[in-house]
Design an enzyme around this catalytic site. Structure first.
Site, PDB file in Angstrom:
ATOM      1  N   GLY A  28       0.858  -1.333  -0.058  1.00 16.22           N
ATOM      2  CA  GLY A  28       0.067   0.087  -0.037  1.00 16.22           C
ATOM      3  C   GLY A  28       1.177   1.272   0.000  1.00 16.22           C
ATOM      4  O   GLY A  28       0.818   2.190   0.982  1.00 16.22           O
ATOM      5  N   ALA A  29       1.817   1.265  -0.874  1.00 15.09           N
ATOM      6  CA  ALA A  29       2.950   2.303  -0.774  1.00 15.09           C
ATOM      7  C   ALA A  29       2.563   3.472  -1.928  1.00 15.09           C
ATOM      8  O   ALA A  29       3.364   4.470  -2.089  1.00 15.09           O
ATOM      9  CB  ALA A  29       4.236   1.751  -1.207  1.00 15.09           C
ATOM     10  N   ASN A  30       1.298   3.437  -2.581  1.00 14.22           N
ATOM     11  CA  ASN A  30       1.232   4.675  -3.733  1.00 14.22           C
ATOM     12  C   ASN A  30       0.496   5.638  -2.929  1.00 14.22           C
ATOM     13  O   ASN A  30       0.463   6.702  -3.907  1.00 14.22           O
ATOM     14  CB  ASN A  30       0.596   4.093  -4.781  1.00 14.22           C
ATOM     15  CG  ASN A  30      -0.590   3.415  -4.761  1.00 14.22           C
ATOM     16  OD1 ASN A  30      -1.335   3.717  -3.535  1.00 14.22           O
ATOM     17  ND2 ASN A  30      -1.366   2.493  -5.675  1.00 14.22           N
ATOM     18  N   GLY A  32      -0.444   8.064   0.900  1.00 12.44           N
ATOM     19  CA  GLY A  32      -0.382   8.238   2.391  1.00 12.44           C
ATOM     20  C   GLY A  32       0.819   7.749   3.019  1.00 12.44           C
ATOM     21  O   GLY A  32       1.937   8.140   2.565  1.00 12.44           O
ATOM     22  N   GLY A  34       2.334   5.206   3.514  1.00 16.48           N
ATOM     23  CA  GLY A  34       3.256   4.164   2.768  1.00 16.48           C
ATOM     24  C   GLY A  34       4.128   4.917   1.573  1.00 16.48           C
ATOM     25  O   GLY A  34       5.357   4.734   1.576  1.00 16.48           O
ATOM     26  N   SER A 158      -3.210  -0.120  14.330  1.00 16.89           N
ATOM     27  CA  SER A 158      -3.932   0.707  14.717  1.00 16.89           C
ATOM     28  C   SER A 158      -4.560   0.913  16.011  1.00 16.89           C
ATOM     29  O   SER A 158      -4.549  -0.306  16.817  1.00 16.89           O
ATOM     30  CB  SER A 158      -5.159   0.648  13.819  1.00 16.89           C
ATOM     31  OG  SER A 158      -6.124   1.595  14.167  1.00 16.89           O
ATOM     32  N   TYR A 185     -13.480  -3.668  11.809  1.00 18.44           N
ATOM     33  CA  TYR A 185     -12.083  -3.127  11.510  1.00 18.44           C
ATOM     34  C   TYR A 185     -11.166  -3.277  12.666  1.00 18.44           C
ATOM     35  O   TYR A 185      -9.972  -3.726  12.373  1.00 18.44           O
ATOM     36  CB  TYR A 185     -12.178  -1.528  11.248  1.00 18.44           C
ATOM     37  CG  TYR A 185     -10.788  -0.834  10.950  1.00 18.44           C
ATOM     38  CD1 TYR A 185      -9.850  -1.067  10.214  1.00 18.44           C
ATOM     39  CD2 TYR A 185     -10.315   0.221  12.055  1.00 18.44           C
ATOM     40  CE1 TYR A 185      -8.590  -0.552  10.060  1.00 18.44           C
ATOM     41  CE2 TYR A 185      -9.198   0.724  12.081  1.00 18.44           C
ATOM     42  CZ  TYR A 185      -8.329   0.576  10.903  1.00 18.44           C
ATOM     43  OH  TYR A 185      -7.004   0.956  10.826  1.00 18.44           O
TER      44      TYR A 185
END
Length: 315
Positions: A28-30, A32, A34, A158, A185
């Site tokens: 999830g690095a594209n 925020g 990340g 989280s 969640y």
């Protein structure tokens, strides 16, 4: 009591020396935290491989980073959808073929507050399936490479682990009877933490040389809620993000970079902001509540996860 290990400003990237010759994988690095983690690691000369669902967004992110750090910046991506175990396996196979060294795998990607129950292609509740099961299989498939590199696994959790039922609802993992976005969640993030702490125990027993750390970003302005939350959640978050309670995505990336690079960290800990309610402030060791490492629940979750995913760990 606040952690003063790193001084009054807490851990910051100023502590990093050159990371030339190091390789970091980030899910999830594209966008925020990340994306910001990728930026900071690249700025220190590291190689970064992003594992992202969207090829188009990944290509844009790579282009942006090469514009900032030059054409020779060692940034690439492998397409991977954490909610689809076949995609996770294919991505892990590609990484094992093409990435000879993994100094840290940062499990950063997540979906949150999905308003109505959705199931993944494998039939799992979407938040548990994506956040926990996807990473469970990814870490397992890349483990030998990480071990050969004397590397680390960093689980981005989280503060939500403290909400909801504070355990795993084993009799109804998909929440067919009582689905509610927030507790579900919370359970998915608690499951990720329990996976990390149980893995620590197993590694200690076998003497394998992999470090596992758990952190959280605090309240940071990432796209997580705005991409998967319901309308009211998104609106509330948008209003909150205009207040001082919410820090930048860049600051939200500090805990995961610290856990990927800093020596002398404690395994049974939760690293992140140490300010008011641990939503912001200096980064260090925060409060970890014992329900996150309830041994009986951790062991059962591990077995249930192997059963559900069909993936057997070798530790």
């Amino acid at each position: 009591m606040a952690d003063t290990t790193f001084g009054p400003k807490g851990w910051t990237p100023e502590r990093l020396g050159s990371l030339a010759g190091k390789t970091y994988l980030i899910t999830g690095a594209n966008a925020g935290a990340g994306f910001q983690a990728s930026r900071i690691l690249l700025s220190k000369g590291a190689k970064v491989v992003m594992l992202n669902r969207s090829a188009a967004k990944s290509a844009t992110a790579v282009k942006t980073l090469k514009n900032e750090f030059g054409a020779n910046a060692d940034i690439s991506f492998v397409r991977m959808d954490l909610s689809d175990l076949a995609s996770v396996q294919a991505a892990a196979d590609e990484v094992n073929k093409t990435v000879p060294q993994i100094d840290a795998l940062i499990c950063n990607a997540a979906i949150a507050q999905v308003p109505a129950q959705k199931l993944t292609v494998d039939g799992f509740e979407s938040q548990l399936g994506t956040n926990h099961y996807g990473h469970f299989v990814l870490c397992g498939m890349l483990f030998d490479r990480i071990e050969d590199s004397k590397g680390r696994i960093v689980v981005v959790a989280s503060l939500g682990y403290n909400m909801g039922i504070k355990t795993i609802q084993f009799d109804d993992m998909n929440w067919d009877k009582n689905y509610n976005a927030n507790p579900v969640y919370s359970q998915s993030k608690l499951a990720q933490m329990m996976f990390a702490y149980e893995l620590q125990d197993r590694l200690e027993e076998t003497g394998k040389d992999v470090q596992v750390y758990v952190c959280h970003p605090g309240a940071s302005a990432t796209s997580l809620i705005s991409t998967s939350g319901g309308l009211m959640t998104r609106l509330t978050w948008w209003l909150m993000s205009k207040t001082p309670m919410v820090q930048t995505a860049e600051k939200g990336a500090y805990p995961e970079i610290m856990c990927a690079t800093e020596d002398g960290l404690e395994p049974r800990a939760l690293y992140g902001p140490t300010g008011l309610m641990q939503t912001g402030g200096p980064v260090g060791k925060g409060t970890l509540n014992p329900h996150a490492y309830d041994k009986a629940v951790m062991e059962k979750l591990w077995n249930v996860s192997e059963e559900a995913t069909g993936f057997r760990w070798a530790v």
